[in-house]
Scaffold this motif. Structure first.
Motif, PDB file in Angstrom:
ATOM      1  N   SER A  27       8.079  -2.348  -8.463  1.00  0.00           N
ATOM      2  CA  SER A  27       8.491  -3.154  -9.616  1.00  0.00           C
ATOM      3  C   SER A  27       7.871  -4.546  -9.575  1.00  0.00           C
ATOM      4  O   SER A  27       7.486  -5.088 -10.612  1.00  0.00           O
ATOM      5  CB  SER A  27      10.010  -3.239  -9.696  1.00  0.00           C
ATOM      6  OG  SER A  27      10.517  -4.045  -8.659  1.00  0.00           O
ATOM      7  N   LEU A  28       7.754  -5.142  -8.389  1.00  0.00           N
ATOM      8  CA  LEU A  28       7.097  -6.448  -8.288  1.00  0.00           C
ATOM      9  C   LEU A  28       5.610  -6.347  -8.604  1.00  0.00           C
ATOM     10  O   LEU A  28       5.037  -7.243  -9.232  1.00  0.00           O
ATOM     11  CB  LEU A  28       7.305  -7.034  -6.898  1.00  0.00           C
ATOM     12  CG  LEU A  28       8.725  -7.507  -6.593  1.00  0.00           C
ATOM     13  CD1 LEU A  28       8.853  -7.914  -5.134  1.00  0.00           C
ATOM     14  CD2 LEU A  28       9.102  -8.654  -7.492  1.00  0.00           C
ATOM     15  N   LEU A  29       4.981  -5.253  -8.203  1.00  0.00           N
ATOM     16  CA  LEU A  29       3.573  -5.046  -8.517  1.00  0.00           C
ATOM     17  C   LEU A  29       3.366  -4.898 -10.022  1.00  0.00           C
ATOM     18  O   LEU A  29       2.442  -5.479 -10.595  1.00  0.00           O
ATOM     19  CB  LEU A  29       3.045  -3.813  -7.780  1.00  0.00           C
ATOM     20  CG  LEU A  29       1.584  -3.465  -7.997  1.00  0.00           C
ATOM     21  CD1 LEU A  29       0.698  -4.543  -7.399  1.00  0.00           C
ATOM     22  CD2 LEU A  29       1.268  -2.124  -7.376  1.00  0.00           C
ATOM     23  N   ILE A  30       4.229  -4.154 -10.675  1.00  0.00           N
ATOM     24  CA  ILE A  30       4.137  -3.985 -12.129  1.00  0.00           C
ATOM     25  C   ILE A  30       4.341  -5.323 -12.836  1.00  0.00           C
ATOM     26  O   ILE A  30       3.641  -5.644 -13.797  1.00  0.00           O
ATOM     27  CB  ILE A  30       5.152  -2.925 -12.610  1.00  0.00           C
ATOM     28  CG1 ILE A  30       4.699  -1.543 -12.153  1.00  0.00           C
ATOM     29  CG2 ILE A  30       5.314  -2.952 -14.119  1.00  0.00           C
ATOM     30  CD1 ILE A  30       5.717  -0.457 -12.382  1.00  0.00           C
ATOM     31  N   THR A  31       5.279  -6.131 -12.345  1.00  0.00           N
ATOM     32  CA  THR A  31       5.506  -7.448 -12.934  1.00  0.00           C
ATOM     33  C   THR A  31       4.275  -8.340 -12.786  1.00  0.00           C
ATOM     34  O   THR A  31       3.899  -9.052 -13.726  1.00  0.00           O
ATOM     35  CB  THR A  31       6.721  -8.126 -12.272  1.00  0.00           C
ATOM     36  OG1 THR A  31       7.852  -7.274 -12.410  1.00  0.00           O
ATOM     37  CG2 THR A  31       7.020  -9.465 -12.899  1.00  0.00           C
ATOM     38  N   ALA A  32       3.636  -8.296 -11.623  1.00  0.00           N
ATOM     39  CA  ALA A  32       2.441  -9.118 -11.407  1.00  0.00           C
ATOM     40  C   ALA A  32       1.293  -8.652 -12.301  1.00  0.00           C
ATOM     41  O   ALA A  32       0.584  -9.481 -12.891  1.00  0.00           O
ATOM     42  CB  ALA A  32       2.032  -9.051  -9.939  1.00  0.00           C
ATOM     43  N   ILE A  33       1.109  -7.342 -12.417  1.00  0.00           N
ATOM     44  CA  ILE A  33       0.042  -6.819 -13.287  1.00  0.00           C
ATOM     45  C   ILE A  33       0.317  -7.179 -14.743  1.00  0.00           C
ATOM     46  O   ILE A  33      -0.598  -7.563 -15.485  1.00  0.00           O
ATOM     47  CB  ILE A  33      -0.111  -5.305 -13.097  1.00  0.00           C
ATOM     48  CG1 ILE A  33      -0.669  -5.014 -11.709  1.00  0.00           C
ATOM     49  CG2 ILE A  33      -1.006  -4.692 -14.161  1.00  0.00           C
ATOM     50  CD1 ILE A  33      -0.651  -3.549 -11.333  1.00  0.00           C
TER      51      ILE A  33
END
Length: 90
Positions: A27-33
């Motif tokens: 979820s943090l990776l998706i937020t950063a992308i």
């Protein structure tokens, strides 16, 4: 609905850490992308003032995320305390 019980007291630690940390990391990776792509489109199509507005709102969204993490960390602490006292109903 078939629910599998997880043994938090006697289970193996590393598989439980992976089971619960991988969705959070994704979820943090998706937020950063999402943030990167959003800045690309806003910067290319709307100009510098819109990008500045996005830069102002970005810390506000992280403050909301920090509040949610604070609540979830507190909830997990209560879960651990009550689980250790053999009071799973609370």
């Amino acid at each position: 609905m078939n629910e599998a019980k997880v043994d938090y007291l006697n289970g193996k630690l590393f598989p439980m850490i992976l089971k619960f940390s991988i969705p959070a990391a994704i979820s943090l990776l998706i937020t950063a992308i999402y943030n990167i792509v959003d800045r690309i489109f806003v910067g290319n199509f709307n100009g510098t003032s819109a990008l500045a507005g996005l830069s102002v709102c970005f810390p506000l969204s992280y403050m909301m995320m920090a509040f949610a993490l604070m609540c979830s960390a507190g909830g997990s602490t209560f879960f651990s305390l009550f689980s250790g006292q053999n009071e799973p109903e609370k």
